[in-house]
Design an enzyme around this catalytic site. Sequence first.
Site, PDB file in Angstrom:
ATOM      1  CG  LEU A   1      -1.946  -1.060   1.405  1.00  0.00           C
ATOM      2  CD1 LEU A   1      -2.669  -0.906   2.746  1.00  0.00           C
ATOM      3  CD2 LEU A   1      -2.960  -1.020   0.263  1.00  0.00           C
ATOM      4  CG  ASP A   2       0.327   4.306  -2.864  1.00  0.00           C
ATOM      5  OD1 ASP A   2       1.132   3.499  -3.360  1.00  0.00           O
ATOM      6  OD2 ASP A   2      -0.591   4.847  -3.505  1.00  0.00           O
ATOM      7  NE  ARG A   3       5.344   8.779   4.820  1.00  0.00           N
ATOM      8  CZ  ARG A   3       6.341   9.628   5.033  1.00  0.00           C
ATOM      9  NH1 ARG A   3       7.157   9.939   4.044  1.00  0.00           N
ATOM     10  NH2 ARG A   3       6.510  10.162   6.223  1.00  0.00           N
TER      11      ARG A   3
ATOM     12  CB  THR B   1      -2.999   3.847   0.856  1.00  0.00           C
ATOM     13  OG1 THR B   1      -3.000   4.721  -0.273  1.00  0.00           O
ATOM     14  CG2 THR B   1      -4.222   2.946   0.794  1.00  0.00           C
TER      15      THR B   1
ATOM     16  NE  ARG C   1      -2.152   8.363  -4.954  1.00  0.00           N
ATOM     17  CZ  ARG C   1      -0.875   8.569  -4.633  1.00  0.00           C
ATOM     18  NH1 ARG C   1      -0.106   7.540  -4.271  1.00  0.00           N
ATOM     19  NH2 ARG C   1      -0.385   9.785  -4.668  1.00  0.00           N
TER      20      ARG C   1
END
Length: 328
Positions: free
Chosen positions: A134-136, A138, A234
């Site tokens: 997961l993105d930082r 998120t 995104r």
Amino acid sequence: MKTFRVPDEAEGLRLDVWVSEQAGLSRSRVARLVAEGQVLLNGEVPRKAEPLTPGDQVRLEEPPPEPVAAEAEDLPLSIVWEDSHLLVVDKAAGMVVHPAPGHRSGTMVNALLHHVRDLSGIGGRLRPGIVHRLDRDTSGLLVVAKDDQTHQALQDLLRRRKIRRLYLAASWGHLDRSPRRVDAPIGRDPSNRLRMAVHADGRRAVTHLRVVESWPAAELLQVGLETGRTHQIRVHLAHLGHPVVGDQLYGAGWERGMGGSIREFARELARRTPRQFLHAHRLAFRHPVTGEELRFEAPLPPDLAGVARWARSRLSGETASTSKPGDA
């Protein structure tokens, strides 16, 4: 050592693109293995961009995983479920998943190494046990393998799209229809290496969108991933003209384009949203060892739940909900 036979439908595809899909490896990882002579096409060392022909035989040999180099750190970690083979973590927003330049400590991997002493080494020196990311900024659910056999099995489930991942996202504006399927390839943005973009040379990416709540200037969506490209949700939402609320990379300042009666709502929504409004709220898969069907759900964390409550309160008593988050 893995051997693959190229099927008819893969004719003309680049070697590195196809092998990355089949082996569950990144394209850059496959390129390195090709350069190191660890990939053979019909017994010969190929170019990474070699076009494939049906019936070709691809042989892939991965070196054994390197010892883990990241340091164990006693950090807060929300563990939703755990057994001797794997664990499911509810990652907090702001925590990087694995060490990388600029983030050598304080990551989820550092926390995992403190909690799990014999974490799987397949992910390499800095990504042990990590099956997906997961993105930082998120938040939400991730599955982590404790041993190499489980790691390989989970990667295979992910490659065969047998791990179901559902997200909640707030996006600007309103979709023209719901549900909606987005099938658009994603690759590195040639004009900005920090961004991903939809373009013809990218890797296939498929996202499923469904409106859960409709707000004056935005919507709360349930998002399902059929593939798992970097920044996929995104990028696809920005490509549609509906970027994620609070996304400073793909949708910064989007609210300033809102006019009329929704202008003030949009500006206040942007002000109240502390980060990108994206949360991995459901995860489901069959346990690769026990065969048990596992389903997990993590509600919106307080920062995003507060934003959603405020948005609903602005509707003058009208209901914002169009449907409940489900499995559609």
